[in-house]
Design an enzyme around this catalytic site. Structure first.
Site, PDB file in Angstrom:
ATOM      1  N   GLY A 164       0.813  -1.215   0.000  1.00  0.00           N
ATOM      2  CA  GLY A 164       0.000   0.000   0.000  1.00  0.00           C
ATOM      3  C   GLY A 164       0.846   1.264   0.000  1.00  0.00           C
ATOM      4  CG  PHE A 165       4.227   1.392  -1.139  1.00  0.00           C
ATOM      5  CD1 PHE A 165       5.251   0.773  -0.437  1.00  0.00           C
ATOM      6  CD2 PHE A 165       3.826   0.844  -2.355  1.00  0.00           C
ATOM      7  CE1 PHE A 165       5.869  -0.366  -0.944  1.00  0.00           C
ATOM      8  CE2 PHE A 165       4.433  -0.297  -2.860  1.00  0.00           C
ATOM      9  CZ  PHE A 165       5.458  -0.901  -2.154  1.00  0.00           C
ATOM     10  CB  ILE A 219       0.580  -3.598   4.255  1.00  0.00           C
ATOM     11  CG1 ILE A 219       1.882  -3.119   4.891  1.00  0.00           C
ATOM     12  CG2 ILE A 219      -0.589  -2.905   4.854  1.00  0.00           C
ATOM     13  CD1 ILE A 219       2.162  -1.644   4.562  1.00  0.00           C
ATOM     14  CB  ILE A 251      16.118  -6.177  14.179  1.00  0.00           C
ATOM     15  CG1 ILE A 251      16.780  -4.845  13.800  1.00  0.00           C
ATOM     16  CG2 ILE A 251      15.471  -6.841  12.971  1.00  0.00           C
ATOM     17  CD1 ILE A 251      15.830  -3.742  13.379  1.00  0.00           C
ATOM     18  CG  ASN A 302      11.734 -11.868  10.869  1.00  0.00           C
ATOM     19  OD1 ASN A 302      12.737 -11.980  10.159  1.00  0.00           O
ATOM     20  ND2 ASN A 302      10.714 -12.702  10.796  1.00  0.00           N
ATOM     21  CD  GLN A 337       8.994  -3.505   5.331  1.00  0.00           C
ATOM     22  OE1 GLN A 337       8.651  -2.341   5.316  1.00  0.00           O
ATOM     23  NE2 GLN A 337       8.472  -4.399   4.533  1.00  0.00           N
ATOM     24  N   GLY A 364      10.652  -0.684  15.303  1.00  0.00           N
ATOM     25  CA  GLY A 364      10.003  -0.907  14.003  1.00  0.00           C
ATOM     26  C   GLY A 364      10.784  -0.227  12.902  1.00  0.00           C
ATOM     27  N   GLY A 412      11.087   0.344   8.328  1.00  0.00           N
ATOM     28  CA  GLY A 412      10.418   0.347   7.030  1.00  0.00           C
ATOM     29  C   GLY A 412      10.735   1.656   6.359  1.00  0.00           C
ATOM     30  CD  GLU A 413       6.500   4.870   7.026  1.00  0.00           C
ATOM     31  OE1 GLU A 413       5.685   5.698   6.655  1.00  0.00           O
ATOM     32  OE2 GLU A 413       6.431   4.294   8.121  1.00  0.00           O
TER      33      GLU A 413
HETATM   34 MO1  MOS Z   1       3.015   4.444   5.621  1.00  0.00          MO
HETATM   35  S1  MOS Z   1       3.075   6.116   4.425  1.00  0.00           S
HETATM   36  O1  MOS Z   1       2.710   5.119   7.094  1.00  0.00           O
HETATM   37  O2  MOS Z   1       1.923   3.405   4.983  1.00  0.00           O
END
Ligand code: MOS
Length: 745
Positions: free
Chosen positions: A237-238, A464, A630, A632, A639, A703, A705-706
Site C-alpha cells: 500500500g505504501f 500489508i 530488530i 525479525n 523492508q 520498528g 520500514g520507512e
Molecule cells: Mo506508511 S506512508 O505510514 O503506509
C-alpha cells in the site's frame, strides 16, 4: 543513557521466513479482489475528463439499455452519503473527505461522476464508457510553481535564524523540489461489499481495518457495529491504503441500493487520480555554519500542493528540529491548492522529501566548508533533542555514520569532483543521514492457549506484506515458549480486538505490549485452571507458584521437564482454551514528556556516470540503521532493501506529470510512470545496530520500514554531484541535466 539489558528468547531477532509465505506462493492467500459471492455484480466508476468546472448533464440512457447493465448510479440514485466528521485521533480518519457525488462541482480530473454496475466486468466497463457526461469547463491549475496561500505557518522554532544567518560566515540558501509521486502497489485498490439489509460486510484493501470501519459507518450513516471490514492479505500500500477513498463508499452504497454483492476494482489509471499521491514539495533551506563546521542556523521553509477541498500537509520539517545540534532553527510550512486529487501519506511522509532537502543542503554546505560530509555530521551531534530539551531514548547516529563509512570504504574517497575513475566510468560517492519517528498506536489483542496444543493470537491490525503475521507469532512464541508451527495468527478483521493502522512503521512497536499482555494473561488463566481442576496434579496449589516453560506447566520449585503439557492440563479440565486479553496505549498522539524517541541511520552510495553514453547507475549502497531491537532480521532487511529501491526510484525515475490543459495525469500507467525494478538493483548492504530501545516497548523494537527510504535520494544526488559536478535540486535526476554544462540544474 544506559538502559538495562533484557535476556530474550532467541526467537526474537531470528530471521524467520514469513509464516504466510506458503499461502502466498501457492495462490491460496485471498486478496480483496479474489473474493466472489453468489449474485455479485461489478462496478466501474465513470471519471471526469476535466479537472475544473461543473457537471452540467449526465446522459445514461444508452448505457442503461446495454446488455447486463443493472444500474448507472449517480447523485440522484446512489442513496445518501455523508461526510465523516473531522477526527484527528486516527479512529475515523480520511484524507479526501468529500463523499462521491456530493455536488456537481468538478475538483480534479478523474473525479467520480457516476458508477456503472453490470452482471460482468466487461459489461460494466462498456456501460461506463457509454455514459455521456457534459461539463462546463474551466482552466485548471495543476502547475508546479508553488505560491503558498497566505503566510507560512511557523512550526518548531528556537533562537533567531534571521540574525544568525545574516551574520554567519559560511552559508547556503537553496530551494529543493520533489515531484508528485504516485503509490504503485502491485495490488490495485479494491472493494467488495455485501449488504444484508442492515449490515455491511466490506472486503477492502486497507492498511487500517478499524479506521476504515469507523469512517465507512459515518459515510453510510449506520452504526459502527453494522459494518465489518476484512482485509486478510494486502499486496502492499505504501500509505495509499492507510485511509478510505471514495470508491469504498461507492461500492458499499451500490450494494445497499441494488441489494447485490458489489465488486469494484480500480484500474491502474484510476490509481493515479483517485487514491492519493505524494504531493509536489518546494523547500527553501537556509543553512549556515562557522568556518570550522559548527552549525549556527537552519531555516527550513516548505510548501506542498494539496487539493481544492482538503488540507493535506506534507510535514517536510519532521526530522529537521532534532537531527543536528544548531542553536538557531526554524521550520515553516504552507499549502498551495491545485486541481488534483487529495494527496496522502506515501512511505515516510514528510521526512522523506524533507530529508532530501536538508541532507542535500548539508552536503552543499560541507563542500563550501571544504569538510568531509561525514565529519561535518559527526561534529554537529546533539546531546539531547534540542527541539524539546528531552534526552533521546536511544540514539546511535554517530555509530551509524562510522560503521557505514567503514563498511563502504569512505576513507578512500577523493573529494574532488570527477576525480575517481574506472575506465570510462566516473565514480560518485555520496552519503546522507536518515531518521524516522518511533512511536506506538494503541492496540488490543487476544491470545488463546488451546486444548489441541495450538496457540491463537488475534488482532484487528493487518499485514500489508511487511511480515506482521510472522512478528505476532514470534512475540507469542517468545512469551509462551510454544514453537512457531503451533501458533496461528488471525488479523485483518474488525470483529477481532481493535489493532493499529499498518502505518508510520509503528505496527511492530504497537503490537508488542498488547500481545505480551494477552499472552501473560492467557498463561495466568491456564495456571489458575490447573489449580481448579479436580483431576490435576496441581489442584489445590496456588497458581502463582506455577509456571509454564516451553509449553509445560510445572511448579516453580520443580524443573520444567517434570511438568505437564498445557494442552493436557486443559483437556483434563475439559476446557477448550485459556484466553487472555491485552491492551496498550499509543504514544503517537500523546508523546512522552520524558524521552524523545526516534530511529536513525545513514546511507552511503556509489554511482557510476559514463558521460560518453550518458549512463547513470547506482552501483552500491551501504545502509546502517539504528532502529531499536530488530524482531525479525529477514523481514526487517527486506523492508530496508525495498525502501532503498524506492529511494532509487525517487532519485532517478519517479514523477507524475499532469497535462496542463486537462489536469490529466498523462503517465498514469506502469509503462510511462517509471519505477526502479530488479534490473536497477545495486549491491545493497544493510546493517542493523540492534540496540534495544526499552522506552518504546518491552522488547525494545522501534520498528522499521520507512526509514530506509529517507535520505536515499539525497545520498544519490550528492553522489551524482561528486561524479558529474552537477547539483540536482529538483528530483528526479535526469540524464539531460547531467549533460548540460553549468554547476546546477
Ligand atoms: Mo506508511 S506512508 O505510514 O503506509
Amino acid at each position: 543513557m544506559a538502559l538495562p539489558e533484557v535476556a530474550l528468547p532467541s526467537i526474537i531477532g531470528a530471521a524467520v521466513p514469513r509464516i504466510d509465505g506458503p499461502l502466498k506462493v501457492s495462490g491460496n492467500a485471498m486478496y480483496t479482489a479474489d473474493f466472489h459471492f453468489p449474485g455479485m455484480v461489478y462496478a466501474i466508476p465513470v471519471c471526469s475528463t476535466v479537472a475544473k468546472g461543473k457537471l452540467t448533464r449526465l446522459d445514461a440512457s444508452d448505457a442503461e439499455k446495454m446488455p447486463g447493465v443493472v444500474a448507472i448510479l449517480r447523485r440522484e440514485n446512489i442513496g445518501k452519503l455523508y461526510r465523516s466528521a473531522r477526527d484527528l485521533t486516527f479512529t475515523a480518519y480520511l484524507d479526501e473527505r468529500r463523499p462521491p457525488f456530493e455536488d456537481d462541482v468538478i475538483y480534479y480530473n478523474g473525479q467520480y461522476v457516476a458508477l456503472a454496475v453490470a452482471e460482468t466486468f466487461e459489461q460494466a466497463q462498456a456501460a461506463a464508457a457509454a455514459v455521456r457526461v457534459f461539463y462546463s469547463e474551466e482552466k485548471p491549475d495543476v502547475g508546479d510553481d508553488l505560491e503558498p496561500e497566505g503566510k507560512l505557518k511557523a512550526g518548531n522554532t528556537r533562537g533567531d535564524t534571521e540574525t544568525a544567518f545574516a551574520k554567519a560566515p559560511v552559508k547556503i540558501d537553496e530551494t529543493y523540489v520533489t515531484p508528485v509521486e504516485t503509490h504503485n502497489p502491485i495490488e490495485l485498490h479494491a472493494s467488495v461489499s455485501i449488504w444484508d439489509g442492515s449490515k455491511f460486510t466490506l472486503y477492502e484493501t486497507t492498511q487500517g481495518v478499524v479506521n476504515h470501519r469507523a469512517v465507512l459507518a459515518q459515510v453510510l450513516g449506520v452504526p459502527t457495529e453494522n459494518v465489518q471490514v476484512i482485509s486478510r492479505f494486502l499486496g502492499s500500500g505504501f500509505g495509499g491504503k492507510l485511509f478510505p477513498w471514495p470508491h469504498s463508499a461507492l461500492a458499499a452504497a451500490a450494494s445497499r441500493q441494488l441489494n447485490r454483492p458489489v465488486k469494484l476494482v480500480l484500474s491502474r489509471n484510476m490509481m493515479f487520480s483517485n487514491v492519493g499521491h505524494r504531493p509536489l514539495t518546494q523547500q527553501r533551506v537556509r543553512l549556515a555554519a562557522t568556518p570550522d563546521g559548527k552549525l549556527v542556523s537552519l531555516q527550513h521553509d516548505y510548501v506542498n500542493h494539496t487539493s481544492i477541498l482538503d488540507n493535506y500537509q506534507e510535514h517536510c520539517g519532521e526530522a529537521t528540529p532534532y537531527l543536528y545540534s544548531v542553536p538557531n532553527l526554524g521550520v515553516a510550512s504552507g499549502l498551495a491548492r491545485r486541481n488534483v486529487g487529495t494527496p496522502t501519506s506515501m512511505r515516510g511522509p514528510g521526512a522523506v522529501p524533507g530529508l532530501f532537502a536538508t541532507e542535500s543542503a548539508m552536503d552543499e554546505l560541507a563542500i563550501k566548508l571544504n569538510m568531509d560530509p561525514v565529519e561535518f555530521r559527526l561534529l554537529n551531534e546533539p546531546e539531547k533533542d534540542e527541539s524539546n530539551g528531552l534526552p533521546f531514548s536511544s540514539r546511535h547516529f554517530q555509530e551509524c555514520l562510522r560503521v557505514g563509512a567503514d563498511k563502504f570504504g569512505w576513507s578512500k574517497r577523493n573529494p574532488k569532483v570527477s576525480s575517481m575513475r574506472e575506465g570510462d566510468l566516473i565514480l560518485g560517492w555520496g552519503m546522507a543521514a536518515c531518521s524516522w519517528i518511533a512511536e506506538r498506536l494503541s492496540c488490543e489483542a487476544n491470545v488463546e492457549l488451546r486444548s489441541d496444543g495450538t496457540v491463537r493470537v488475534a488482532c484487528a491490525t493487518q499485514d500489508i506484506g511487511t511480515g506482521t503475521y510472522t512478528i505476532l507469532a514470534q512475540i507469542v512464541s517468545a512469551r509462551t515458549g510454544v514453537p512457531l508451527d503451533r501458533i496461528s495468527v488471525v488479523l485483518g478483521d474488525t470483529s477481532l480486538p481493535p489493532g493499529p493502522l499498518s502505518g508510520g512503521s509503528m505496527a511492530t512497536a504497537s503490537v508488542i505490549p498488547a500481545v505480551c499482555a494477552a499472552s501473560d494473561q492467557a498463561i495466568s488463566t491456564l495456571l489458575y485452571t490447573a489449580t481448579q481442576a479436580t483431576n490435576s496434579p496441581f489442584s489445590g496449589k496456588i497458581f502463582k507458584d506455577l509456571a509454564v516453560t516451553n509449553g509445560r506447566v510445572h511448579e516453580k520449585s520443580s524443573p520444567p521437564d517434570n511438568g505437564i503439557p498445557y494442552e493436557t492440563v486443559l483437556k483434563n479440565a475439559n476446557v477448550s482454551e485459556a484466553s487472555g486479553n491485552g491492551k496498550s496505549e499509543g504514544t503517537f498522539l500523546k508523546r512522552s514528556d520524558k524521552y524523545s524517541t526516534h530511529s536513525f541511520g545513514a546511507h552511503f552510495v556509489e554511482v557510476t556516470w559514463d558521460p560518453g553514453i550518458a549512463r547513470l547507475r547506482v552501483r552500491r549502497i551501504v545502509t546502517v540503521i539504528d532502529g531499536g531491537r530488530i524482531i525479525n532480521q529477514r523481514s526487517a532487511r527486506n523492508q530496508i532493501e525495498g525502501s532503498i529501491m524506492m529511494g532509487i526510484g525517487m532519485a532517478l525515475l519517479e514523477e507524475t506529470h499532469y497535462e496542463p490543459r486537462t489536469g490529466h495525469p498523462v503517465n498514469n500507467n506502469l509503462a510511462d510512470y517509471c519505477m526502479s525494478v530488479n534490473a536497477d538493483t545495486p549491491e545493497i548492504d544493510v546493517t542493523f545496530l540492534d540496540y534495544p530501545d526499552l522506552v518504546v516497548n518491552e522488547y525494545g523494537a522501534r520498528g522499521v520500514g520507512e526509514i530506509g527510504l529517507a535520505g536515499v535520494a539525497a545520498a544519490i544526488a550528492s553522489a551524482v554531484y561528486h561524479s558529474s559536478g552537477v547539483r540536482i535540486r529538483r528530483l528526479p535526476v535526469k540524464i539531460e541535466n547531467l549533460l548540460a554544462p553549468g554547476p546546477t540544474a
